[in-house]
Every structure is written in C-alpha cells, then in structure tokens.
Enzyme design. Sequence first.
Site, PDB file in Angstrom:
ATOM      1  CB  THR A  10      -0.931   0.018   1.219  1.00 44.01           C
ATOM      2  OG1 THR A  10      -0.149   0.050   2.419  1.00 44.01           O
ATOM      3  CG2 THR A  10      -1.849  -1.206   1.237  1.00 44.01           C
ATOM      4  CG  ASP A  11      -1.154   4.833  -1.394  1.00 44.46           C
ATOM      5  OD1 ASP A  11      -1.824   4.609  -0.365  1.00 44.46           O
ATOM      6  OD2 ASP A  11      -1.653   5.270  -2.448  1.00 44.46           O
ATOM      7  CB  ALA A  12       1.258   7.608   2.554  1.00 46.04           C
TER       8      ALA A  12
END
Length: 148
Positions: free
Chosen positions: A27-29
């Site tokens: 995942t990203d932030a």
Amino acid sequence: MHTASPTAASSDRVIFSLPIRVYYEDTDAAGVVYYANYLRFCERARTEWLRSAGFEQQRLLSERRIAFVVRSVGGDYLSPGLLDDALHVASTIESLGGASLVFVQNVMRGPELLFRGRFVIACVNLDKKRPTPIPADMRAKLEELVQA
C-alpha cells in the site's frame, strides 16, 4: 498460506485464479494498494498458473533457454484495493499466437472488479534475445486451456 488453484472454464473463461492478501508493503501512505502492485499481482498469478500447468520458469530458463516476457501492458484501475483485503487474480488467455499469448487478468475483491489488465507475453530465446515459437508441449497445453 495462500495456494494457487486452476479453475474450470466457465462463461467468463477464467482458467486460473490466485488468492492475494494485501499487506502493508503493498500500500501507499493512504493504505491503498499502490498502482504498480497490481502489475506485480498479475505477474505472480501468471507465474503460478504456468507452474500449475507443469512449466516452472526456472526450468524453462535453465533447460530450454526460453523466457516469457511482457511485450506490452494496458490496464484500467476501477476501484481501490485496501490494506488487508483478500483479493484474487482471475487470469484468462485471450489469444494464442506463434510466439506470444495475450492474457486478460482481473484483480477482484469478491465479485468487485478492482483492476483489469491486458498483457501481451512473448516467448523469447535467451541466447538469441529474440522471439521464438512457443514449444510444442506448452502450445498443446495452452490450446487445451483456450478451447476449454
């Protein structure tokens, strides 16, 4: 532990489905699956599908001196995958050429389509660095799956 499982052909012609769990590293932030990871999920599904059909990539490389490489890819991102989602990649062979094949792969969360990708895969002779015909035994198995 996730296991790969070939699936019977149906009206949507899914020939292989691989479960994928979304981990933090995917995942990203914002906790959303990073876009490039859908390509990784699809690559993993193609590799496991090939293995389930009796063709391990390492053996193809070392014994037959061939590899299957992505020639082109197109994708549509339709809905975000999220941290800890249980997804699956449904793979279908759209067409089979002399030295290439086209996969359509859908990343799903249950019945919901998150990503649809179309991958043109070329069979390449590693020594010549050129396209080469798909070996006859592999072609027979691929044709069997396409006809199912």
